[in-house]
Every structure is written in structure tokens, then in C-alpha cells.
Design a protein around this motif. Sequence first.
Motif, PDB file in Angstrom:
ATOM      1  N   ASN A  61       0.574  -1.316   0.022  1.00 30.46           N
ATOM      2  CA  ASN A  61      -0.057   0.139   0.396  1.00 30.46           C
ATOM      3  C   ASN A  61       1.214   1.403   0.110  1.00 30.46           C
ATOM      4  OD1 ASN A  61      -2.497  -1.969  -0.026  1.00 30.46           O
ATOM      5  ND2 ASN A  61      -2.243  -1.504   2.522  1.00 30.46           N
ATOM      6  N   SER A  62       0.497   2.448  -0.392  1.00 25.80           N
ATOM      7  CA  SER A  62       1.096   3.763  -0.762  1.00 25.80           C
ATOM      8  C   SER A  62       0.729   4.404   0.760  1.00 25.80           C
ATOM      9  CB  SER A  62       0.218   4.624  -1.414  1.00 25.80           C
ATOM     10  OG  SER A  62       0.932   4.300  -2.902  1.00 25.80           O
ATOM     11  N   TRP A  63       1.215   4.885   1.443  1.00 25.47           N
ATOM     12  CA  TRP A  63       1.439   5.502   2.432  1.00 25.47           C
ATOM     13  C   TRP A  63       1.602   6.709   2.917  1.00 25.47           C
ATOM     14  CZ3 TRP A  63       5.280   5.355   5.349  1.00 25.47           C
ATOM     15  CH2 TRP A  63       6.331   4.575   5.751  1.00 25.47           C
ATOM     16  N   SER A  64       1.618   8.165   4.170  1.00 25.08           N
ATOM     17  CA  SER A  64       2.557   9.297   4.406  1.00 25.08           C
ATOM     18  C   SER A  64       2.233   9.394   5.586  1.00 25.08           C
ATOM     19  CB  SER A  64       2.067  10.406   3.173  1.00 25.08           C
ATOM     20  OG  SER A  64       0.833  10.179   3.703  1.00 25.08           O
ATOM     21  N   MET A  65       2.910   9.663   6.154  1.00 24.70           N
ATOM     22  CA  MET A  65       2.463  10.326   7.502  1.00 24.70           C
ATOM     23  C   MET A  65       3.892  11.412   7.753  1.00 24.70           C
ATOM     24  SD  MET A  65       5.229   7.934  10.681  1.00 24.70           S
ATOM     25  CE  MET A  65       4.497   6.540   9.736  1.00 24.70           C
ATOM     26  N   ASP A 106      15.382  24.744  16.796  1.00 24.43           N
ATOM     27  CA  ASP A 106      14.753  24.154  15.318  1.00 24.43           C
ATOM     28  C   ASP A 106      14.187  23.586  15.611  1.00 24.43           C
ATOM     29  OD1 ASP A 106      17.334  26.268  14.505  1.00 24.43           O
ATOM     30  OD2 ASP A 106      18.972  24.571  14.353  1.00 24.43           O
ATOM     31  N   SER A 107      13.577  22.983  14.388  1.00 21.35           N
ATOM     32  CA  SER A 107      12.486  22.007  13.900  1.00 21.35           C
ATOM     33  C   SER A 107      12.548  22.145  12.732  1.00 21.35           C
ATOM     34  CB  SER A 107      11.102  22.284  14.285  1.00 21.35           C
ATOM     35  OG  SER A 107      10.351  23.680  14.149  1.00 21.35           O
ATOM     36  N   TYR A 108      12.453  20.446  12.080  1.00 18.99           N
ATOM     37  CA  TYR A 108      11.815  20.229  11.002  1.00 18.99           C
ATOM     38  C   TYR A 108      10.426  19.068  10.995  1.00 18.99           C
ATOM     39  CZ  TYR A 108      16.241  20.817   9.316  1.00 18.99           C
ATOM     40  OH  TYR A 108      17.403  21.675   8.079  1.00 18.99           O
ATOM     41  N   THR A 109       9.632  19.625  10.425  1.00 15.50           N
ATOM     42  CA  THR A 109       8.314  18.919   9.412  1.00 15.50           C
ATOM     43  C   THR A 109       8.823  17.528   7.785  1.00 15.50           C
ATOM     44  OG1 THR A 109       7.246  20.431  10.565  1.00 15.50           O
ATOM     45  CG2 THR A 109       6.047  18.103   9.448  1.00 15.50           C
ATOM     46  N   LEU A 110       8.778  16.938   8.312  1.00 14.43           N
ATOM     47  CA  LEU A 110       8.859  16.303   7.489  1.00 14.43           C
ATOM     48  C   LEU A 110       8.084  14.925   6.934  1.00 14.43           C
ATOM     49  CD1 LEU A 110      11.982  14.420   8.018  1.00 14.43           C
ATOM     50  CD2 LEU A 110      12.295  16.742   7.236  1.00 14.43           C
ATOM     51  N   LEU A 111       7.146  15.171   5.592  1.00 20.87           N
ATOM     52  CA  LEU A 111       6.111  13.830   5.114  1.00 20.87           C
ATOM     53  C   LEU A 111       6.790  12.441   4.541  1.00 20.87           C
ATOM     54  CD1 LEU A 111       3.484  13.864   4.297  1.00 20.87           C
ATOM     55  CD2 LEU A 111       3.422  13.890   2.883  1.00 20.87           C
ATOM     56  N   LEU A 112       6.172  11.880   5.413  1.00 21.53           N
ATOM     57  CA  LEU A 112       7.572  10.565   4.877  1.00 21.53           C
ATOM     58  C   LEU A 112       6.301   9.161   4.323  1.00 21.53           C
ATOM     59  CD1 LEU A 112       8.734   9.007   8.926  1.00 21.53           C
ATOM     60  CD2 LEU A 112       9.466  10.418   6.554  1.00 21.53           C
TER      61      LEU A 112
END
Length: 130
Positions: A61-65, A106-112
Motif C-alpha cells: 500500500n501507499s502511505w504517508s505520515m 530548530d525544527s523540521y517537519t517531514l512528510l514520510l
Amino acid sequence: DIDIVNNIITLSSNAHLLSYALSAPINVNNIIVKCTTSDRVLYLPEISTIQSVYTGLVATNSWSMKLTIIAHRSNTVDFKILPDTSCTIYDQNGNSSSSLFLSKGDSYTLLLYHEAGSSTYEAQIINRMN
């Protein structure tokens, strides 16, 4: 090892993110990292680790978080985030990046993101605050 207390990870040695999530009651989508020892690395998780933590995510399946990593305000040294071998990090311009550096605050927001049938996933930077 990683010491987890109240959703704050203390990075005292190099460690894989999420590998401790199976045994700790934390919100693995929002991580605050304390680091007071130099040259520390937080590795993004292997795809198999993500799929074991989130059992509904399977390779077919495709997924993201979304994942946000925040450097604690009390950090005295920077730390680095590295992708696992099953992951590639992409910046806001679509270029691959070999690592991310975080200083205090600092911060990073990532889309996995994982495409169905693939053995790898992408970590797209969607927000950076420094």
C-alpha cells in the motif's frame, strides 16, 4: 541509547528513531530531542520499523505520515539527522539531502511517503524553522 520521558528524547548516543516507540508510550509524530553530547546522530527509521509500529502500513500500500523533530531549547550542541538506507531526504526544492542539522530551537517537519510496492520511502521537508 535513547531515554524517553514525557515525549522528550535524550540523545546520549547515536540511535534509530522509532525503534524505541514499540516499548515507550510516546507520540512518535512529534519528537523533542535533547542533546548535550557532541557528534550525535538520530537516524530516520527503517521502512520495516515504521511498518511494525504502524501495523496497517504494508509494503503493498501507499502511505504517508507527518513527523516533526524539534531540538530542545536547552541543547548545548547540534545534532544530525541521517536517513536510513531505505529512505531519501528531499529538501523544499526537490533536491536530495544527505543529512539535516539541528541547533537548539530548530525544527523540521517531514512528510514520510511510501509508494505501493517500493522497498524504500521518501522524507520530504515540508517545513523548517531555525
